[in-house]
Design a protein around this motif. Structure first.
Motif, PDB file in Angstrom:
ATOM      1  N   UNK A 100       7.115 -22.984 -13.581  1.00  9.80           N
ATOM      2  CA  UNK A 100       7.026 -22.245 -12.322  1.00  9.80           C
ATOM      3  C   UNK A 100       5.985 -21.139 -12.453  1.00  9.80           C
ATOM      4  N   UNK A 101       5.547 -20.624 -11.297  1.00 11.74           N
ATOM      5  CA  UNK A 101       4.506 -19.595 -11.267  1.00 11.74           C
ATOM      6  C   UNK A 101       4.971 -18.439 -10.400  1.00 11.74           C
ATOM      7  N   UNK A 102       4.409 -17.243 -10.673  1.00 15.19           N
ATOM      8  CA  UNK A 102       4.802 -16.023  -9.969  1.00 15.19           C
ATOM      9  C   UNK A 102       3.920 -15.819  -8.734  1.00 15.19           C
ATOM     10  N   UNK A 103       4.546 -15.732  -7.558  1.00 14.96           N
ATOM     11  CA  UNK A 103       3.820 -15.591  -6.301  1.00 14.96           C
ATOM     12  C   UNK A 103       4.498 -14.525  -5.444  1.00 14.96           C
ATOM     13  N   UNK A 104       3.700 -13.552  -4.981  1.00 19.98           N
ATOM     14  CA  UNK A 104       4.231 -12.510  -4.103  1.00 19.98           C
ATOM     15  C   UNK A 104       4.672 -13.124  -2.779  1.00 19.98           C
ATOM     16  N   UNK A 105       5.886 -12.806  -2.352  1.00 20.18           N
ATOM     17  CA  UNK A 105       6.411 -13.377  -1.118  1.00 20.18           C
ATOM     18  C   UNK A 105       5.680 -12.795   0.090  1.00 20.18           C
ATOM     19  N   UNK A 106       5.311 -13.659   1.022  1.00 18.05           N
ATOM     20  CA  UNK A 106       4.654 -13.244   2.259  1.00 18.05           C
ATOM     21  C   UNK A 106       5.696 -12.746   3.254  1.00 18.05           C
ATOM     22  N   UNK A 107       5.374 -11.659   3.949  1.00 18.34           N
ATOM     23  CA  UNK A 107       6.283 -11.082   4.930  1.00 18.34           C
ATOM     24  C   UNK A 107       5.733 -11.285   6.343  1.00 18.34           C
ATOM     25  N   UNK A 108       6.566 -10.991   7.331  1.00 18.40           N
ATOM     26  CA  UNK A 108       6.136 -11.092   8.721  1.00 18.40           C
ATOM     27  C   UNK A 108       5.019 -10.090   8.998  1.00 18.40           C
ATOM     28  N   UNK A 109       5.094  -8.912   8.384  1.00 24.01           N
ATOM     29  CA  UNK A 109       4.026  -7.926   8.545  1.00 24.01           C
ATOM     30  C   UNK A 109       2.696  -8.469   8.030  1.00 24.01           C
ATOM     31  N   UNK A 110       2.740  -9.208   6.917  1.00 28.00           N
ATOM     32  CA  UNK A 110       1.513  -9.810   6.391  1.00 28.00           C
ATOM     33  C   UNK A 110       0.859 -10.702   7.433  1.00 28.00           C
ATOM     34  N   UNK A 111       1.669 -11.520   8.109  1.00 31.87           N
ATOM     35  CA  UNK A 111       1.136 -12.444   9.103  1.00 31.87           C
ATOM     36  C   UNK A 111       0.597 -11.696  10.320  1.00 31.87           C
ATOM     37  N   UNK A 112       1.315 -10.659  10.749  1.00 31.32           N
ATOM     38  CA  UNK A 112       0.860  -9.872  11.895  1.00 31.32           C
ATOM     39  C   UNK A 112      -0.514  -9.286  11.608  1.00 31.32           C
ATOM     40  N   UNK A 113      -0.661  -8.705  10.430  1.00 31.95           N
ATOM     41  CA  UNK A 113      -1.913  -8.058  10.091  1.00 31.95           C
ATOM     42  C   UNK A 113      -3.027  -9.075   9.849  1.00 31.95           C
ATOM     43  N   UNK A 114      -2.689 -10.221   9.249  1.00 28.98           N
ATOM     44  CA  UNK A 114      -3.698 -11.249   9.005  1.00 28.98           C
ATOM     45  C   UNK A 114      -4.291 -11.744  10.314  1.00 28.98           C
ATOM     46  N   UNK A 115      -3.475 -11.784  11.361  1.00 30.07           N
ATOM     47  CA  UNK A 115      -3.943 -12.229  12.670  1.00 30.07           C
ATOM     48  C   UNK A 115      -4.801 -11.184  13.364  1.00 30.07           C
TER      49      UNK A 115
END
Length: 385
Positions: free
Chosen positions: A113-128
């Motif tokens: 397995x690999x370590x990955x930072x979980x994406x949040x709803x805020x991440x998606x809002x800002x990415x858009x």
């Protein structure tokens, strides 16, 4: 004397509160339909974890089965076979001493397995929303809200490596300040780019911490690519270092400097290396113009901000003319990879650029190795772009 950068304490509360208020307002204007769509996206991006950790900064880090990570949702990577390290680059060429400890020992994923930072709803809002800020390549700053202080090498290459000191430049909630290495090729409207370094980016991370940041695009930042893991593409292979990691050991003005070494090198795929650790890679299938290498390597600072605000700090927040050693942000020991070895570019192969010298400076100075040049860059900003 330089130290290495890892995780750090939070910055002033007022800025953090303003970021949180901004997120509250954004949530208030999101429609129910948009909310449901983002929840669907999060289910696609965040795969079921084998194990999870919560950091002191509130991030959730997930251990994801290496073949179930979001990268393989990309249609070009359905049958991709993972590589764990470059096949043709000897370890002696890339390993330079012991890797520093970037996360506590207890944050490590089980085998497979690999370590990955979980994406949040805020991440998606800002990415858009962040494209309106003017994210672009520093050689082609067509967006009016971007400022750069960089040096460019425009010859065929297979990547580069560089050592940069890490700072915590002051930024308002809608601003971002980057220190990056960019590798690219192709016409501007279809530019292929991989980039990596650090950034203070409150809009993306809902905080003003300095973080490890990457981006890729296959069409000039138009429709393909993203930061870190927000879209399928980057293949993570490391079990204990994640993109988006908070870098907490910061350089001190006129004091101790804190460095990270970043490498982007092509060995079949486009590999990302932090110090002597291979974090993962961007598969060459993602790119048309970088299949046979790149034609440009750029390193330096980039600030993006709305035109109605005074611009953010870059680097240390001081001009190189204020003093170089222990005062200015820098990129040192930058070397170009020619497919067989790392070499220093000669000074006449480097082109210095500062898009707004009254806001941000850029200066070349002799490096430690003979006939080499280091970049010193940055400034206080505080001017309208």
């Amino acid at each position: 004397m330089a130290t290495t950068a890892a995780t750090r304490s939070v910055k002033p509360v007022l800025l953090l509160m303003s970021v949180q208020i901004m997120f509250g307002l954004l949530h208030a204007v999101i429609s129910e339909e948009e909310n449901l769509e983002m929840e669907r996206q999060l289910r696609v991006i965040n795969k079921p974890p084998i194990k999870s950790f919560k950091t002191d900064y509130g991030d959730i880090l997930d251990c994801i089965h290496i073949y179930k990570q979001h990268a393989f949702d990309h249609p070009l990577l359905k049958d991709h076979k993972i590589k764990m390290r470059p096949e043709n680059i000897p370890k002696s060429m890339t390993a330079e001493g012991e890797s520093p400890k970037l996360l506590p020992d207890n944050i490590k994923c089980p085998p497979g397995s690999v370590l990955i930072k979980r994406t949040t709803k805020e991440d998606l809002i800002m990415a858009n929303k962040m494209k309106a800020l003017g994210l672009n390549h520093p050689m082609n700053p067509s967006a009016p809200d971007a400022n750069t202080a960089t040096v460019r090498y425009s010859k065929h290459n297979f990547g580069a490596r560089t050592t940069m000191n890490v700072w915590g430049p002051s930024t308002l909630p809608r601003q971002a300040s980057f220190a990056n290495l960019w590798i690219s090729n192709g016409p501007s409207e279809e530019l292929n780019v991989v980039q990596a370094g650090w950034a203070v980016f409150p809009m993306l991370f809902s905080s003003n911490n300095t973080r490890l940041l990457t981006y890729w695009t296959g069409d000039g930042y138009n429709t393909t690519g993203c930061f870190n893991y927000l879209c399928p593409g980057f293949v993570q292979v490391h079990p204990q270092i994640t993109l988006g990691l908070v870098l907490d050991q910061l350089s001190v003005y006129n004091g101790t400097q804190s460095d990270i070494q970043i490498s982007i090198i092509k060995d079949g795929e486009w590999w990302l290396q932090l110090f002597n650790q291979f974090i993962g890679y961007w598969p060459q299938k993602l790119f048309f113009y970088m299949y046979g290498g790149a034609n440009n390597a750029v390193w330096g600072g980039l600030v993006i901000c709305p035109s109605d605000e005074p611009s953010a700090e870059m680097g240390s927040g001081h001009f190189p003319k204020d003093g170089l050693q222990n005062k200015s942000a820098y990129f040192k020991d930058t070397q170009i990879y020619d497919g067989a070895r790392f070499t220093y570019p000669s000074p006449d192969q480097l082109v210095l650029c500062s898009s707004r010298p009254d806001c941000y400076g850029a200066e070349l100075a002799p490096g430690v190795a003979p006939n080499t040049m280091d970049l010193f860059y940055g400034g206080p900003g505080q001017c309208h772009i």
